[in-house]
Structure formats: structure tokens, C-alpha cells
Design a protein around this motif. Structure first.
Motif, PDB file in Angstrom:
ATOM      1  N   LEU A   1       0.829  -1.207   0.000  1.00 40.62           N
ATOM      2  CA  LEU A   1       0.000   0.000   0.000  1.00 40.62           C
ATOM      3  C   LEU A   1       0.863   1.257   0.000  1.00 40.62           C
ATOM      4  CD1 LEU A   1      -2.687  -1.230   2.552  1.00 40.62           C
ATOM      5  CD2 LEU A   1      -3.093  -0.749   0.124  1.00 40.62           C
ATOM      6  N   ALA A   2       1.931   1.234   0.789  1.00 42.89           N
ATOM      7  CA  ALA A   2       2.829   2.397   0.853  1.00 42.89           C
ATOM      8  C   ALA A   2       3.498   2.628  -0.494  1.00 42.89           C
ATOM      9  CB  ALA A   2       3.878   2.197   1.946  1.00 42.89           C
ATOM     10  N   GLU A   3       3.944   1.542  -1.119  1.00 44.94           N
ATOM     11  CA  GLU A   3       4.581   1.672  -2.436  1.00 44.94           C
ATOM     12  C   GLU A   3       3.599   2.228  -3.461  1.00 44.94           C
ATOM     13  OE1 GLU A   3       6.085  -2.295  -3.029  1.00 44.94           O
ATOM     14  OE2 GLU A   3       7.996  -1.816  -2.054  1.00 44.94           O
ATOM     15  N   GLY A   4       2.357   1.783  -3.382  1.00 45.61           N
ATOM     16  CA  GLY A   4       1.324   2.277  -4.294  1.00 45.61           C
ATOM     17  C   GLY A   4       1.076   3.766  -4.113  1.00 45.61           C
ATOM     18  N   LEU A   5       1.037   4.205  -2.849  1.00 43.71           N
ATOM     19  CA  LEU A   5       0.826   5.632  -2.570  1.00 43.71           C
ATOM     20  C   LEU A   5       1.979   6.475  -3.089  1.00 43.71           C
ATOM     21  CD1 LEU A   5      -0.567   5.516   1.077  1.00 43.71           C
ATOM     22  CD2 LEU A   5      -1.751   6.459  -0.905  1.00 43.71           C
ATOM     23  N   ILE A   6       3.197   6.014  -2.869  1.00 45.08           N
ATOM     24  CA  ILE A   6       4.372   6.746  -3.362  1.00 45.08           C
ATOM     25  C   ILE A   6       4.303   6.858  -4.886  1.00 45.08           C
ATOM     26  CG2 ILE A   6       6.862   6.498  -3.791  1.00 45.08           C
ATOM     27  CD1 ILE A   6       6.750   7.490  -1.088  1.00 45.08           C
TER      28      ILE A   6
ATOM     29  N   PRO B   1      -9.367  -2.716   5.619  1.00 51.43           N
ATOM     30  CA  PRO B   1      -9.968  -1.995   6.760  1.00 51.43           C
ATOM     31  C   PRO B   1      -9.020  -1.784   7.938  1.00 51.43           C
ATOM     32  CG  PRO B   1     -10.802  -4.252   6.632  1.00 51.43           C
ATOM     33  CD  PRO B   1      -9.996  -4.019   5.385  1.00 51.43           C
ATOM     34  N   LEU B   2      -7.949  -2.582   8.028  1.00 48.33           N
ATOM     35  CA  LEU B   2      -7.033  -2.470   9.164  1.00 48.33           C
ATOM     36  C   LEU B   2      -5.999  -1.363   8.970  1.00 48.33           C
ATOM     37  CD1 LEU B   2      -6.288  -6.258   9.822  1.00 48.33           C
ATOM     38  CD2 LEU B   2      -7.916  -4.781  11.019  1.00 48.33           C
ATOM     39  N   HIS B   3      -5.818  -0.928   7.729  1.00 48.99           N
ATOM     40  CA  HIS B   3      -4.726  -0.011   7.413  1.00 48.99           C
ATOM     41  C   HIS B   3      -5.214   1.421   7.201  1.00 48.99           C
ATOM     42  CE1 HIS B   3      -3.061  -3.975   6.443  1.00 48.99           C
ATOM     43  NE2 HIS B   3      -1.862  -3.442   6.562  1.00 48.99           N
ATOM     44  N   SER B   4      -4.386   2.363   7.595  1.00 42.51           N
ATOM     45  CA  SER B   4      -4.633   3.775   7.289  1.00 42.51           C
ATOM     46  C   SER B   4      -3.315   4.381   6.816  1.00 42.51           C
ATOM     47  CB  SER B   4      -5.156   4.524   8.517  1.00 42.51           C
ATOM     48  OG  SER B   4      -4.175   4.524   9.539  1.00 42.51           O
ATOM     49  N   TRP B   5      -3.398   5.582   6.238  1.00 42.31           N
ATOM     50  CA  TRP B   5      -2.180   6.169   5.684  1.00 42.31           C
ATOM     51  C   TRP B   5      -2.020   7.632   6.074  1.00 42.31           C
ATOM     52  CZ3 TRP B   5      -3.114  10.313   2.477  1.00 42.31           C
ATOM     53  CH2 TRP B   5      -4.366  10.391   1.883  1.00 42.31           C
ATOM     54  N   GLU B   6      -0.761   8.061   6.057  1.00 40.37           N
ATOM     55  CA  GLU B   6      -0.407   9.464   6.250  1.00 40.37           C
ATOM     56  C   GLU B   6       0.579   9.832   5.157  1.00 40.37           C
ATOM     57  OE1 GLU B   6       1.132   9.929  10.190  1.00 40.37           O
ATOM     58  OE2 GLU B   6      -0.798   9.462  11.121  1.00 40.37           O
ATOM     59  N   LEU B   7       0.417  11.022   4.635  1.00 43.83           N
ATOM     60  CA  LEU B   7       1.274  11.505   3.557  1.00 43.83           C
ATOM     61  C   LEU B   7       1.805  12.871   3.934  1.00 43.83           C
ATOM     62  CD1 LEU B   7       2.252  11.678   0.494  1.00 43.83           C
ATOM     63  CD2 LEU B   7       0.033  12.754   0.062  1.00 43.83           C
ATOM     64  N   GLU B   8       3.086  13.075   3.710  1.00 42.18           N
ATOM     65  CA  GLU B   8       3.657  14.403   3.911  1.00 42.18           C
ATOM     66  C   GLU B   8       4.602  14.706   2.758  1.00 42.18           C
ATOM     67  OE1 GLU B   8       5.605  17.084   7.452  1.00 42.18           O
ATOM     68  OE2 GLU B   8       5.009  15.011   7.865  1.00 42.18           O
TER      69      GLU B   8
ATOM     70  N   THR C   1       3.426   6.970   5.329  1.00 42.11           N
ATOM     71  CA  THR C   1       3.404   6.024   6.441  1.00 42.11           C
ATOM     72  C   THR C   1       2.074   5.279   6.403  1.00 42.11           C
ATOM     73  OG1 THR C   1       4.760   7.483   7.798  1.00 42.11           O
ATOM     74  CG2 THR C   1       3.567   5.750   8.956  1.00 42.11           C
ATOM     75  N   VAL C   2       2.155   3.962   6.434  1.00 42.00           N
ATOM     76  CA  VAL C   2       0.950   3.137   6.525  1.00 42.00           C
ATOM     77  C   VAL C   2       0.922   2.537   7.926  1.00 42.00           C
ATOM     78  CG1 VAL C   2      -0.244   1.093   5.653  1.00 42.00           C
ATOM     79  CG2 VAL C   2       0.880   2.660   4.051  1.00 42.00           C
ATOM     80  N   LYS C   3      -0.215   2.704   8.603  1.00 42.53           N
ATOM     81  CA  LYS C   3      -0.346   2.220   9.982  1.00 42.53           C
ATOM     82  C   LYS C   3      -1.425   1.151  10.068  1.00 42.53           C
ATOM     83  CE  LYS C   3       1.145   6.498  12.116  1.00 42.53           C
ATOM     84  NZ  LYS C   3       0.867   7.566  13.074  1.00 42.53           N
ATOM     85  N   TRP C   4      -1.236   0.236  11.004  1.00 44.83           N
ATOM     86  CA  TRP C   4      -2.256  -0.756  11.292  1.00 44.83           C
ATOM     87  C   TRP C   4      -2.098  -1.207  12.726  1.00 44.83           C
ATOM     88  CZ3 TRP C   4       2.305  -1.661   9.001  1.00 44.83           C
ATOM     89  CH2 TRP C   4       3.070  -2.762   9.384  1.00 44.83           C
ATOM     90  N   THR C   5      -3.114  -1.870  13.238  1.00 39.71           N
ATOM     91  CA  THR C   5      -3.063  -2.364  14.610  1.00 39.71           C
ATOM     92  C   THR C   5      -2.933  -3.876  14.588  1.00 39.71           C
ATOM     93  OG1 THR C   5      -4.428  -0.519  15.321  1.00 39.71           O
ATOM     94  CG2 THR C   5      -4.236  -2.355  16.837  1.00 39.71           C
TER      95      THR C   5
END
Length: 84
Positions: A12-17, A40-47, A62-66
Motif C-alpha cells: 500500500l505504501a509503495e502504491g501511494l508513493i 480496513p485495518l490499514h490507514s495512511w499518512e502523507l507528507e 506512512t501506513v499504519k495498522w493495529t
């Protein structure tokens, strides 16, 4: 399992980049969001920040999950030449 969540986060992070690098031009911004029902477990932050170097923008995702109650994250950073 944990490995699957991690692998998905990397993908997912690679896709966002790649999406950001495909943009015609980059502007400084901070954004965040989710991937919807597919992940559903993942969220993202972009800067995106302007570096001091000539025409280089830094793109950080940054991709985050719990995982078992603990927050995990995977980050990717790349530099992109501003193409204006």
C-alpha cells in the motif's frame, strides 16, 4: 496474520508513493486517510515537504495498522524533482 498485514502495508505504501510520483507536480502538503473496505485495518499518512536542495521535494508515506492491540507502521520516503 502479522506478516500479511506487514506485506499489505508495504504494498500500500509503495502504491501511494507511485501515485504521488505520477502527479504532474508536487506541492507541500500533509494528508491522511484510509484504504476503505479492501484494507480496513490499514490507514495512511502523507507528507510532502520542499527540501533545501534545488527543486527536490521529499515525499513521505506512512501506513499504519493495529496488530494485537499495538500500533505498527511502515514508512517510505523518496525524493522527487519538481517538474514545473
Amino acid at each position: 496474520g502479522n506478516a500479511t498485514n506487514y506485506t499489505q502495508a508495504v504494498m500500500l505504501a509503495e502504491g501511494l508513493i507511485e501515485e504521488q510520483l505520477a502527479e504532474e507536480y508536487l506541492v507541500e502538503e500533509s494528508d491522511s486517510g484510509t484504504f476503505g473496505a479492501d484494507f480496513p485495518l490499514h490507514s495512511w499518512e502523507l507528507e510532502i515537504v520542499d527540501t533545501d536542495q534545488f527543486e527536490l521535494m521529499e515525499v513521505m508515506v506512512t501506513v499504519k495498522w493495529t496488530d494485537r492491540g499495538k500500533e505498527k507502521s511502515f514508512s517510505l520516503t523518496t525524493l522527487s524533482a519538481d517538474r514545473i
